[in-house]
Design a protein around this motif. Structure first.
Motif, PDB file in Angstrom:
ATOM      1  N   ILE A 166       0.840  -1.211   0.000  1.00  0.00           N
ATOM      2  CA  ILE A 166       0.000   0.000   0.000  1.00  0.00           C
ATOM      3  C   ILE A 166       0.877   1.265   0.000  1.00  0.00           C
ATOM      4  N   PRO A 167       1.814   1.426   0.984  1.00  0.00           N
ATOM      5  CA  PRO A 167       2.696   2.605   0.866  1.00  0.00           C
ATOM      6  C   PRO A 167       3.524   2.580  -0.412  1.00  0.00           C
ATOM      7  N   PHE A 168       3.862   1.369  -0.893  1.00  0.00           N
ATOM      8  CA  PHE A 168       4.632   1.271  -2.133  1.00  0.00           C
ATOM      9  C   PHE A 168       3.816   1.826  -3.318  1.00  0.00           C
ATOM     10  N   CYS A 169       2.505   1.532  -3.325  1.00  0.00           N
ATOM     11  CA  CYS A 169       1.623   2.096  -4.362  1.00  0.00           C
ATOM     12  C   CYS A 169       1.616   3.620  -4.271  1.00  0.00           C
ATOM     13  N   PHE A 170       1.515   4.146  -3.030  1.00  0.00           N
ATOM     14  CA  PHE A 170       1.531   5.610  -2.848  1.00  0.00           C
ATOM     15  C   PHE A 170       2.844   6.187  -3.392  1.00  0.00           C
ATOM     16  N   PHE A 171       3.928   5.458  -3.104  1.00  0.00           N
ATOM     17  CA  PHE A 171       5.253   5.914  -3.545  1.00  0.00           C
ATOM     18  C   PHE A 171       5.330   5.957  -5.072  1.00  0.00           C
ATOM     19  N   LEU A 172       4.859   4.892  -5.725  1.00  0.00           N
ATOM     20  CA  LEU A 172       4.910   4.834  -7.188  1.00  0.00           C
ATOM     21  C   LEU A 172       4.089   5.967  -7.805  1.00  0.00           C
ATOM     22  N   ARG A 173       2.940   6.236  -7.174  1.00  0.00           N
ATOM     23  CA  ARG A 173       2.093   7.318  -7.671  1.00  0.00           C
ATOM     24  C   ARG A 173       2.807   8.671  -7.507  1.00  0.00           C
ATOM     25  N   HIS A 174       3.465   8.813  -6.337  1.00  0.00           N
ATOM     26  CA  HIS A 174       4.217  10.036  -6.049  1.00  0.00           C
ATOM     27  C   HIS A 174       5.325  10.226  -7.080  1.00  0.00           C
ATOM     28  N   VAL A 175       6.046   9.139  -7.411  1.00  0.00           N
ATOM     29  CA  VAL A 175       7.138   9.209  -8.384  1.00  0.00           C
ATOM     30  C   VAL A 175       6.593   9.584  -9.754  1.00  0.00           C
ATOM     31  N   GLU A 176       5.488   8.960 -10.130  1.00  0.00           N
ATOM     32  CA  GLU A 176       4.912   9.227 -11.443  1.00  0.00           C
ATOM     33  C   GLU A 176       4.492  10.698 -11.555  1.00  0.00           C
ATOM     34  N   LYS A 177       3.936  11.220 -10.453  1.00  0.00           N
ATOM     35  CA  LYS A 177       3.506  12.625 -10.458  1.00  0.00           C
ATOM     36  C   LYS A 177       4.708  13.567 -10.527  1.00  0.00           C
ATOM     37  N   SER A 178       5.790  13.207  -9.787  1.00  0.00           N
ATOM     38  CA  SER A 178       6.944  14.102  -9.669  1.00  0.00           C
ATOM     39  C   SER A 178       7.861  14.005 -10.877  1.00  0.00           C
ATOM     40  N   ASN A 179       8.127  12.772 -11.345  1.00  0.00           N
ATOM     41  CA  ASN A 179       9.153  12.575 -12.375  1.00  0.00           C
ATOM     42  C   ASN A 179       8.581  12.231 -13.742  1.00  0.00           C
ATOM     43  N   GLY A 180       7.267  12.165 -13.873  1.00  0.00           N
ATOM     44  CA  GLY A 180       6.718  11.661 -15.125  1.00  0.00           C
ATOM     45  C   GLY A 180       6.764  10.148 -15.102  1.00  0.00           C
ATOM     46  N   VAL A 181       6.955   9.529 -16.248  1.00  0.00           N
ATOM     47  CA  VAL A 181       6.860   8.066 -16.286  1.00  0.00           C
ATOM     48  C   VAL A 181       8.189   7.377 -16.003  1.00  0.00           C
ATOM     49  N   GLN A 182       9.265   8.130 -15.774  1.00  0.00           N
ATOM     50  CA  GLN A 182      10.560   7.491 -15.575  1.00  0.00           C
ATOM     51  C   GLN A 182      11.152   7.840 -14.210  1.00  0.00           C
ATOM     52  N   PRO A 183      11.433   6.836 -13.353  1.00  0.00           N
ATOM     53  CA  PRO A 183      12.013   7.140 -12.047  1.00  0.00           C
ATOM     54  C   PRO A 183      13.490   7.507 -12.165  1.00  0.00           C
ATOM     55  N   GLY A 184      13.959   8.331 -11.200  1.00  0.00           N
ATOM     56  CA  GLY A 184      15.375   8.669 -11.151  1.00  0.00           C
ATOM     57  C   GLY A 184      16.162   7.553 -10.481  1.00  0.00           C
ATOM     58  N   ALA A 185      17.493   7.804 -10.279  1.00  0.00           N
ATOM     59  CA  ALA A 185      18.361   6.772  -9.696  1.00  0.00           C
ATOM     60  C   ALA A 185      17.949   6.460  -8.253  1.00  0.00           C
ATOM     61  N   ALA A 186      17.602   7.520  -7.491  1.00  0.00           N
ATOM     62  CA  ALA A 186      17.222   7.311  -6.089  1.00  0.00           C
ATOM     63  C   ALA A 186      15.938   6.483  -5.998  1.00  0.00           C
ATOM     64  N   GLU A 187      14.989   6.758  -6.888  1.00  0.00           N
ATOM     65  CA  GLU A 187      13.726   6.008  -6.888  1.00  0.00           C
ATOM     66  C   GLU A 187      13.968   4.552  -7.291  1.00  0.00           C
ATOM     67  N   GLY A 188      14.888   4.381  -8.271  1.00  0.00           N
ATOM     68  CA  GLY A 188      15.260   3.021  -8.685  1.00  0.00           C
ATOM     69  C   GLY A 188      15.830   2.231  -7.517  1.00  0.00           C
ATOM     70  N   GLU A 189      16.586   2.931  -6.661  1.00  0.00           N
ATOM     71  CA  GLU A 189      17.159   2.282  -5.474  1.00  0.00           C
ATOM     72  C   GLU A 189      16.035   1.860  -4.504  1.00  0.00           C
ATOM     73  N   VAL A 190      15.007   2.708  -4.364  1.00  0.00           N
ATOM     74  CA  VAL A 190      13.873   2.359  -3.486  1.00  0.00           C
ATOM     75  C   VAL A 190      13.152   1.126  -4.035  1.00  0.00           C
ATOM     76  N   LEU A 191      12.976   1.082  -5.364  1.00  0.00           N
ATOM     77  CA  LEU A 191      12.317  -0.084  -5.978  1.00  0.00           C
ATOM     78  C   LEU A 191      13.100  -1.353  -5.663  1.00  0.00           C
ATOM     79  N   ARG A 192      14.441  -1.266  -5.790  1.00  0.00           N
ATOM     80  CA  ARG A 192      15.280  -2.446  -5.523  1.00  0.00           C
ATOM     81  C   ARG A 192      15.178  -2.860  -4.052  1.00  0.00           C
ATOM     82  N   ARG A 193      15.222  -1.871  -3.174  1.00  0.00           N
ATOM     83  CA  ARG A 193      15.161  -2.186  -1.731  1.00  0.00           C
ATOM     84  C   ARG A 193      13.807  -2.804  -1.377  1.00  0.00           C
ATOM     85  N   PHE A 194      12.733  -2.264  -1.943  1.00  0.00           N
ATOM     86  CA  PHE A 194      11.419  -2.829  -1.642  1.00  0.00           C
ATOM     87  C   PHE A 194      11.345  -4.278  -2.116  1.00  0.00           C
ATOM     88  N   SER A 195      11.902  -4.518  -3.305  1.00  0.00           N
ATOM     89  CA  SER A 195      11.896  -5.874  -3.855  1.00  0.00           C
ATOM     90  C   SER A 195      12.693  -6.820  -2.950  1.00  0.00           C
TER      91      SER A 195
END
Lengths: 295, 112
Positions: A166-195
């Protein structure tokens, strides 16, 4: 469970993507999570009172309308394991509320936000883990300490995944709103850590789930011949589907998203599908909670 | 949508598996015939809440014959008896386990 999932996600999954823990990562998202925590705590408080009322009626073998006087409530609070547990949980919930209040006032109150977040996580985890003492594990006559510990761990790990979706969904939505459809390096790191954290949580859930099932069901036969066993099979099936989706995200989508391929939206959609399956799992778990286990 | 999700996932924590306290075995044994016992003892499958657990023994005329001194400890309940006359007796129990669930039951034994 969301009370644990929200601070855990912000502190453990997101924080390393910020400035080394010196300040909270994603302040705007953090503020939303704090509001979510307040709301979840309010739901917890109201549902806790209703729970106490219904259990008091159940213990007295009476209708809820017949157990409204202080003597009935006092007997349950003062003379039963459930009442004592309820009081302890109310105290921890109060401390969580105080922590959130001080956290929202921030440094102006001499209270570092990071400390507030960690305390929120500790109190939330205690609030959830203590539930293990209200169930079958604490009433059983065999392997009680092991059963309570395993139950508590199962609840806590479930907050990392699947409730952490659920917070991960909020995060993805936040990233999409902030960065458009492509996450930055820091966001990519969050995706890896969550995984990575989800994978660890799944391993822990499987281990604690096997021990729990052994203690609750006791035989392979009961798995298919009893309502509780069949519900458990349904839960395992739904979790299995979630793991397949999670594996697809981890092994196929995540490396491609991090390498710059435009698959972020698809990742969001599969995570949303995983979250819907998580709701199905929790629905099955709710029914299991009302179904007597075979052993 | 977000609100609904938070409510559902907050309430999810309440789903800890609940069981019920059932009679495991008793002394005198369920349905047994024998000499007059000094007490009735019941062993349940779960730990009990003493404040909400009861056990009583009735004769064939439905009169309570136990000494009304039931003791509840852990998963057992005991009630002492006076010297019983030959006949069939009914034990009625009502139990609340520490996981809060309420169960009731009865069984008979016969004194020769």
């Amino acid at each position: 469970m969301i009370l644990v999932a929200l601070p855990f996600f912000m502190l453990v999954t997101c924080a390393p993507a910020g400035s080394g823990g010196a300040r909270p990562a994603y302040p705007a998202l953090g503020a939303k999570m704090i509001r979510g925590l307040w709301f979840a705590l309010a739901v917890e408080a109201v549902s806790g009172i209703i729970w106490f009322w219904l259990v008091t009626a159940q213990m007295n073998d009476a209708s809820p309308g017949a157990v409204l006087d202080a003597a009935d409530w006092g007997t349950v609070l003062g003379q039963t394991q459930f009442g004592q547990l309820w009081l302890w949980r109310a105290a921890v919930g109060f401390l969580l509320g105080v922590t959130l209040f001080l956290r929202s006032r921030g440094k102006g109150a001499g209270f570092p936000p990071q400390l507030g977040s960690w305390l929120s996580l500790v109190f939330s985890a205690a609030l959830l883990g203590m539930l293990a003492w209200s169930g079958h594990a604490a009433a059983g006559t065999h392997f009680r300490a092991l059963h309570v510990f395993v139950d508590a761990m199962h609840l806590l790990l479930g907050s990392v995944w699947p409730v952490g979706l659920i917070p991960f969904c909020f995060f993805l939505r936040h990233v999409e709103k902030s960065n458009g459809v492509q996450p930055g390096a820091a966001e990519g790191e969050v995706l890896r850590r969550f995984s990575d954290l989800s994978l660890l949580a799944v391993a822990g859930l499987v281990a604690t789930g096997i021990i729990n099932s052994w203690l609750m069901i006791g035989s392979w036969e009961a798995l298919v011949t009893t309502p509780y066993g069949r519900l458990l099979l349904g839960k395992i099936g739904a979790v299995g589907l979630m793991v397949v989706l999670g594996g697809f995200n981890r092994l196929y989508l995540l490396p491609r998203v991090r390498s710059g391929l435009p698959l972020f939206r698809l990742l969001r959609q599969t995570v949303l599908a995983e979250s819907c399956l998580a709701l199905v799992v929790l629905l099955i778990v709710a029914v299991m909670g009302m179904t007597p286990p075979p052993s | 949508m977000r609100t609904i999700l938070i409510v559902l996932f907050t309430l999810a924590g309440f789903s800890v598996a609940q069981a019920h306290a059932f009679l495991d075995h008793a002394s005198p044994r369920v349905g047994s015939t024998g000499p007059a016992p000094g007490q009735v003892e019941l062993w349940m499958t779960e730990d009990l809440e003493p404040a909400f657990t009861r056990v009583k023994v009735f004769d064939a005329q439905n009169q309570e014959v136990d000494n009304k001194d039931a003791r509840i400890s852990g998963s057992t309940m005991i009630v002492s008896l006076p010297k019983l006359a030959p006949g069939t007796y009914l034990v009625k129990w009502s139990a609340v386990a520490t996981d809060t669930h309420h169960t009731t039951g009865t069984f008979k034994f016969t004194v020769q």
